[in-house]
Enzyme design. Structure first.
Site, PDB file in Angstrom:
ATOM      1  N   GLY A  10      56.422  16.404 107.580  1.00  0.00           N
ATOM      2  CA  GLY A  10      57.637  17.173 107.293  1.00  0.00           C
ATOM      3  C   GLY A  10      57.733  18.429 108.161  1.00  0.00           C
ATOM      4  N   GLN A  11      58.818  19.169 107.964  1.00  0.00           N
ATOM      5  CA  GLN A  11      59.038  20.395 108.756  1.00  0.00           C
ATOM      6  C   GLN A  11      57.862  21.362 108.655  1.00  0.00           C
ATOM      7  N   ALA A  80      53.573  18.053 100.377  1.00  0.00           N
ATOM      8  CA  ALA A  80      54.294  16.794 100.158  1.00  0.00           C
ATOM      9  C   ALA A  80      55.228  16.927  98.975  1.00  0.00           C
ATOM     10  N   ALA A  81      56.440  16.439  99.142  1.00  0.00           N
ATOM     11  CA  ALA A  81      57.391  16.441  98.032  1.00  0.00           C
ATOM     12  C   ALA A  81      58.610  15.610  98.380  1.00  0.00           C
ATOM     13  N   GLN A  82      59.285  15.144  97.342  1.00  0.00           N
ATOM     14  CA  GLN A  82      60.673  14.709  97.487  1.00  0.00           C
ATOM     15  C   GLN A  82      61.398  16.041  97.468  1.00  0.00           C
ATOM     16  N   SER A  83      61.775  16.540  98.638  1.00  0.00           N
ATOM     17  CA  SER A  83      62.148  17.952  98.752  1.00  0.00           C
ATOM     18  C   SER A  83      63.649  18.200  98.775  1.00  0.00           C
ATOM     19  N   THR A 124      58.717  27.070  94.979  1.00  0.00           N
ATOM     20  CA  THR A 124      60.045  27.230  95.558  1.00  0.00           C
ATOM     21  C   THR A 124      60.938  28.209  94.804  1.00  0.00           C
ATOM     22  N   GLU A 126      63.844  27.598  94.149  1.00  0.00           N
ATOM     23  CA  GLU A 126      64.700  26.809  93.253  1.00  0.00           C
ATOM     24  C   GLU A 126      64.293  27.010  91.788  1.00  0.00           C
ATOM     25  N   TYR A 151      64.654  18.420  90.598  1.00  0.00           N
ATOM     26  CA  TYR A 151      63.654  18.882  91.582  1.00  0.00           C
ATOM     27  C   TYR A 151      62.988  20.156  91.071  1.00  0.00           C
ATOM     28  N   LYS A 155      59.115  20.929  89.977  1.00  0.00           N
ATOM     29  CA  LYS A 155      58.351  21.980  90.669  1.00  0.00           C
ATOM     30  C   LYS A 155      57.862  23.052  89.682  1.00  0.00           C
ATOM     31  N   HIS A 181      63.669  28.015 104.206  1.00  0.00           N
ATOM     32  CA  HIS A 181      63.278  28.315 105.584  1.00  0.00           C
ATOM     33  C   HIS A 181      63.599  27.108 106.451  1.00  0.00           C
TER      34      HIS A 181
HETATM   35  P1  NAP Z   1      60.148  17.927 104.166  1.00  0.00           P
HETATM   36  O1  NAP Z   1      60.448  18.170 105.612  1.00  0.00           O
HETATM   37  O2  NAP Z   1      61.092  17.128 103.352  1.00  0.00           O
HETATM   38  O3  NAP Z   1      58.696  17.222 104.129  1.00  0.00           O
HETATM   39  C1  NAP Z   1      58.234  16.622 102.958  1.00  0.00           C
HETATM   40  C2  NAP Z   1      56.915  15.911 103.248  1.00  0.00           C
HETATM   41  O4  NAP Z   1      56.434  15.296 102.039  1.00  0.00           O
HETATM   42  C3  NAP Z   1      57.030  14.762 104.295  1.00  0.00           C
HETATM   43  O5  NAP Z   1      55.878  14.773 105.096  1.00  0.00           O
HETATM   44  C4  NAP Z   1      57.034  13.529 103.413  1.00  0.00           C
HETATM   45  O6  NAP Z   1      56.556  12.371 104.065  1.00  0.00           O
HETATM   46  C5  NAP Z   1      56.047  13.956 102.333  1.00  0.00           C
HETATM   47  N1  NAP Z   1      56.140  13.134 101.131  1.00  0.00           N
HETATM   48  C6  NAP Z   1      57.229  12.858 100.374  1.00  0.00           C
HETATM   49  N2  NAP Z   1      56.898  12.054  99.350  1.00  0.00           N
HETATM   50  C7  NAP Z   1      55.572  11.809  99.461  1.00  0.00           C
HETATM   51  C8  NAP Z   1      54.649  11.025  98.708  1.00  0.00           C
HETATM   52  N3  NAP Z   1      55.018  10.332  97.623  1.00  0.00           N
HETATM   53  N4  NAP Z   1      53.363  11.025  99.101  1.00  0.00           N
HETATM   54  C9  NAP Z   1      52.949  11.697 100.214  1.00  0.00           C
HETATM   55  N5  NAP Z   1      53.800  12.430 100.982  1.00  0.00           N
HETATM   56  C10 NAP Z   1      55.075  12.477 100.592  1.00  0.00           C
HETATM   57  O7  NAP Z   1      59.902  19.296 103.402  1.00  0.00           O
HETATM   58  P2  NAP Z   1      59.589  20.771 103.987  1.00  0.00           P
HETATM   59  O8  NAP Z   1      60.874  21.474 104.215  1.00  0.00           O
HETATM   60  O9  NAP Z   1      58.584  20.670 105.054  1.00  0.00           O
HETATM   61  O10 NAP Z   1      58.948  21.464 102.698  1.00  0.00           O
HETATM   62  C11 NAP Z   1      57.551  21.413 102.461  1.00  0.00           C
HETATM   63  C12 NAP Z   1      57.286  21.717 101.000  1.00  0.00           C
HETATM   64  O11 NAP Z   1      57.771  23.015 100.680  1.00  0.00           O
HETATM   65  C13 NAP Z   1      57.954  20.780 100.009  1.00  0.00           C
HETATM   66  O12 NAP Z   1      57.079  20.634  98.915  1.00  0.00           O
HETATM   67  C14 NAP Z   1      59.207  21.517  99.582  1.00  0.00           C
HETATM   68  O13 NAP Z   1      59.610  21.088  98.296  1.00  0.00           O
HETATM   69  C15 NAP Z   1      58.693  22.942  99.593  1.00  0.00           C
HETATM   70  N6  NAP Z   1      59.686  23.993  99.874  1.00  0.00           N
HETATM   71  C16 NAP Z   1      60.444  23.933 101.000  1.00  0.00           C
HETATM   72  C17 NAP Z   1      61.312  24.974 101.280  1.00  0.00           C
HETATM   73  C18 NAP Z   1      62.163  24.951 102.523  1.00  0.00           C
HETATM   74  O14 NAP Z   1      63.142  25.713 102.587  1.00  0.00           O
HETATM   75  N7  NAP Z   1      61.830  24.157 103.528  1.00  0.00           N
HETATM   76  C19 NAP Z   1      61.411  26.074 100.415  1.00  0.00           C
HETATM   77  C20 NAP Z   1      60.599  26.110  99.289  1.00  0.00           C
HETATM   78  C21 NAP Z   1      59.724  25.067  99.031  1.00  0.00           C
HETATM   79  P3  NAP Z   1      57.543  11.361 104.843  1.00  0.00           P
HETATM   80  O15 NAP Z   1      57.709  11.943 106.222  1.00  0.00           O
HETATM   81  O16 NAP Z   1      56.799  10.092 104.816  1.00  0.00           O
HETATM   82  O17 NAP Z   1      58.832  11.321 104.085  1.00  0.00           O
HETATM   83  N1  GDD Z   2      72.484  19.610 101.808  1.00  0.00           N
HETATM   84  C1  GDD Z   2      73.748  20.035 101.747  1.00  0.00           C
HETATM   85  N2  GDD Z   2      74.736  19.320 102.348  1.00  0.00           N
HETATM   86  N3  GDD Z   2      73.995  21.194 101.086  1.00  0.00           N
HETATM   87  C2  GDD Z   2      75.264  21.632 101.055  1.00  0.00           C
HETATM   88  C3  GDD Z   2      76.310  20.949 101.669  1.00  0.00           C
HETATM   89  C4  GDD Z   2      76.048  19.726 102.335  1.00  0.00           C
HETATM   90  O1  GDD Z   2      76.912  19.070 102.875  1.00  0.00           O
HETATM   91  N4  GDD Z   2      77.449  21.678 101.476  1.00  0.00           N
HETATM   92  C5  GDD Z   2      77.110  22.753 100.780  1.00  0.00           C
HETATM   93  N5  GDD Z   2      75.779  22.742 100.503  1.00  0.00           N
HETATM   94  C6  GDD Z   2      75.046  23.733  99.700  1.00  0.00           C
HETATM   95  C7  GDD Z   2      74.210  23.112  98.588  1.00  0.00           C
HETATM   96  O2  GDD Z   2      75.062  22.758  97.477  1.00  0.00           O
HETATM   97  C8  GDD Z   2      73.264  24.267  98.300  1.00  0.00           C
HETATM   98  O3  GDD Z   2      73.889  25.192  97.437  1.00  0.00           O
HETATM   99  C9  GDD Z   2      73.060  24.931  99.668  1.00  0.00           C
HETATM  100  O4  GDD Z   2      74.104  24.400 100.517  1.00  0.00           O
HETATM  101  C10 GDD Z   2      71.718  24.666 100.308  1.00  0.00           C
HETATM  102  O5  GDD Z   2      71.445  23.282 100.263  1.00  0.00           O
HETATM  103  P1  GDD Z   2      70.170  22.631 101.011  1.00  0.00           P
HETATM  104  O6  GDD Z   2      70.167  23.016 102.429  1.00  0.00           O
HETATM  105  O7  GDD Z   2      70.168  21.175 100.671  1.00  0.00           O
HETATM  106  O8  GDD Z   2      68.932  23.399 100.375  1.00  0.00           O
HETATM  107  P2  GDD Z   2      68.551  23.761  98.870  1.00  0.00           P
HETATM  108  O9  GDD Z   2      68.698  25.231  98.717  1.00  0.00           O
HETATM  109  O10 GDD Z   2      69.222  22.885  97.893  1.00  0.00           O
HETATM  110  O11 GDD Z   2      67.000  23.360  98.832  1.00  0.00           O
HETATM  111  C11 GDD Z   2      66.106  23.769  99.886  1.00  0.00           C
HETATM  112  O12 GDD Z   2      65.550  25.036  99.589  1.00  0.00           O
HETATM  113  C12 GDD Z   2      64.725  25.087  98.413  1.00  0.00           C
HETATM  114  C13 GDD Z   2      64.245  26.527  98.269  1.00  0.00           C
HETATM  115  O13 GDD Z   2      65.217  27.296  97.656  1.00  0.00           O
HETATM  116  C14 GDD Z   2      65.031  22.691 100.018  1.00  0.00           C
HETATM  117  O14 GDD Z   2      64.263  22.961 101.168  1.00  0.00           O
HETATM  118  C15 GDD Z   2      64.104  22.677  98.823  1.00  0.00           C
HETATM  119  O15 GDD Z   2      63.011  21.787  99.074  1.00  0.00           O
HETATM  120  C16 GDD Z   2      63.565  24.098  98.596  1.00  0.00           C
HETATM  121  O16 GDD Z   2      62.738  24.129  97.465  1.00  0.00           O
END
Ligand code: NAP
Ligand code: GDD
Length: 353
Positions: A10-11, A80-83, A124, A126, A151, A155, A181
């Site tokens: 993942g990212q 790892a997560a269904q993120s 998170t 969230e 989600y 979490k 991020h």
């Molecule tokens: P991401 O790009 O969606 O990456 C998720 C990772 O989890 C991928 O490597 C995915 O593998 C793996 N995964 C999903 N289901 C799995 C399973 N059943 N077993 C093993 N691996 C599995 O997410 P990210 O943005 O990097 O975020 C990393 C973590 O931070 C997540 O837990 C997310 O919920 C949390 N988080 C993210 C943000 C954000 O803004 N990015 C903010 C707060 C918290 P595949 O490639 O095979 O799908």
């Molecule tokens: N994805 C998406 N697509 N979001 C949209 C859209 C669209 O077309 N239009 C508006 N949005 C709004 C969503 O309703 C939400 O309020 C906001 O944009 C951000 O959506 P996402 O980018 O999907 O991120 P998120 O805030 O729901 O979740 C991300 O951040 C969390 C931390 O606060 C993910 O990375 C989570 O894994 C993480 O925990």
């Protein structure tokens, strides 16, 4: 030092792997078998050959224990997560299995195999959900949680499991409460990357419109490579503790479109179409975090802010689509094709073999 990263494809996993390799770590990644290889981020960062992949899945505790035994890590980063929040409304049970129970399984493996392993868990913003965010307050480690998605509920369960294992068994386990991020390696379904990619496609003539949902939602968007350093810092402290990581600013989805369109000389009102299907049954209106405690105790602070982030993302997507139009495959797609040809089992050999 040895680190095991779940979610390495993942990212955050990719950026963290690069960061830890730079610190001299031996890096292992839990790798989930998929029908098509998913290594483009690791290839893009040029680190695919430097990490060792171990097969496993968060829903299979035997595979988690096997990974912990095989890797013998000093630190585990559970990313790892269904993120994707939107998907959690459609697949609440699968989300709970991976994001909730999966973390309990990992904690159990650590407790049984080696309780001295340090665990970072990807919590998170969230978790805060709707109650506090209505008032647009700055959220910190003391703010209350009121999850607004399956989600976030999963979490929240994981957040408390981490705390409970820390308090009950003395395991060095921490929750990083990270606000959104982003980066050019962000998944295409998340709103920032959906916008940067969509706007770049419009600019080069491959699309005419960009369909979005709730334009008024506000998020605190930071730059992912900076956030992975905070994860590492949390595990280097004397005592385990939970920290908020954020920029302290919030901006709306509409502002992100305005910024990216404006940067490429487009009028956002001419390209954006609002579609109900991209709206969620329940949406968090605003998230804005206060990372001052991380500033004081970890010495961490954000450097890249909203405007620079939006511009660097749209520029990178524009570069990608321009090279595509010049007849080049995205480099990581080309390499992924090669890996597919070799077969998955070839991927699981240690780099030295
Ligand atoms: P991401 O790009 O969606 O990456 C998720 C990772 O989890 C991928 O490597 C995915 O593998 C793996 N995964 C999903 N289901 C799995 C399973 N059943 N077993 C093993 N691996 C599995 O997410 P990210 O943005 O990097 O975020 C990393 C973590 O931070 C997540 O837990 C997310 O919920 C949390 N988080 C993210 C943000 C954000 O803004 N990015 C903010 C707060 C918290 P595949 O490639 O095979 O799908
Ligand atoms: N994805 C998406 N697509 N979001 C949209 C859209 C669209 O077309 N239009 C508006 N949005 C709004 C969503 O309703 C939400 O309020 C906001 O944009 C951000 O959506 P996402 O980018 O999907 O991120 P998120 O805030 O729901 O979740 C991300 O951040 C969390 C931390 O606060 C993910 O990375 C989570 O894994 C993480 O925990």
């Amino acid at each position: 030092m040895k680190a095991l990263i779940t979610g390495i494809t993942g990212q955050d996993g990719a950026y963290l792997a690069r960061f830890l390799l730079g610190k001299g770590y031996e890096v292992f990644g839990l790798y989930r078998r998929t029908s098509t290889p998913n290594f483009w981020r690791l290839l893009n960062l040029g680190i695919f050959d430097k990490i060792r992949l171990i097969p496993g899945d968060m829903t299979d505790i035997a595979s988690l224990s096997n990974a912990v035994i095989e890797c013998e890590p000093d630190e585990i980063y559970n990313l790892a997560a269904q993120s994707f929040v939107g998907t959690s409304f459609e697949e609440p049970l699968a989300t709970a299995q991976v994001d909730g129970l999966g973390v309990a399984s990992l904690l159990t493996s650590i407790k049984q195999i080696n309780p001295r392993i340090r665990l970072y868990h990807a919590s998170t913003s969230e978790l805060y959900g709707i109650s506090e965010s209505k008032a647009k307050v700055l959220l910190n480690e003391q703010s209350s949680f009121w999850p607004a998605s399956p989600y976030a509920a999963a979490k929240l369960y994981a957040f408390h499991q981490v705390r409970i294992y820390r308090e009950a068994y003395g395991i060095f386990a921490v929750n990083g409460i990270l606000f959104n991020h982003e980066s050019p390696l962000r998944g295409l379904e998340f709103v920032t990357r959906k916008i940067s990619n969509g706007v770049a496609r419009i600019k080069v003539g491959l699309a005419e419109t960009l369909e979005l949902g709730n334009l008024d939602a506000e998020r605190d968007w930071g730059y992912a490579p900076e956030y992975v350093e905070a994860m590492w810092l949390m595990l280097q402290q004397d005592k385990p503790d939970d920290f908020v990581i954020a920029t302290g600013e919030s901006h709306s989805v509409k502002e992100f479109v305005e910024q990216t369109c404006g940067h490429l000389g487009l009028d956002w009102q001419e390209v954006v179409v609002v579609r109900e299907r991209f709206k969620r049954p329940l949406d968090v209106p605003c998230l804005r975090g206060d990372a001052s405690r991380a500033g004081q105790k970890l010495g961490w602070s954000p450097k890249i802010h909203f405007r620079e982030l939006a511009e660097l993302m749209v520029e990178e997507d524009l570069k990608r689509w321009n090279s595509y139009l010049e007849g080049q495959l995205f480099p990581w797609d080309a390499i992924n094709d090669q890996l597919l040809y070799q077969g998955h089992s070839a991927l699981l050999q240690p780099p030295s073999e």
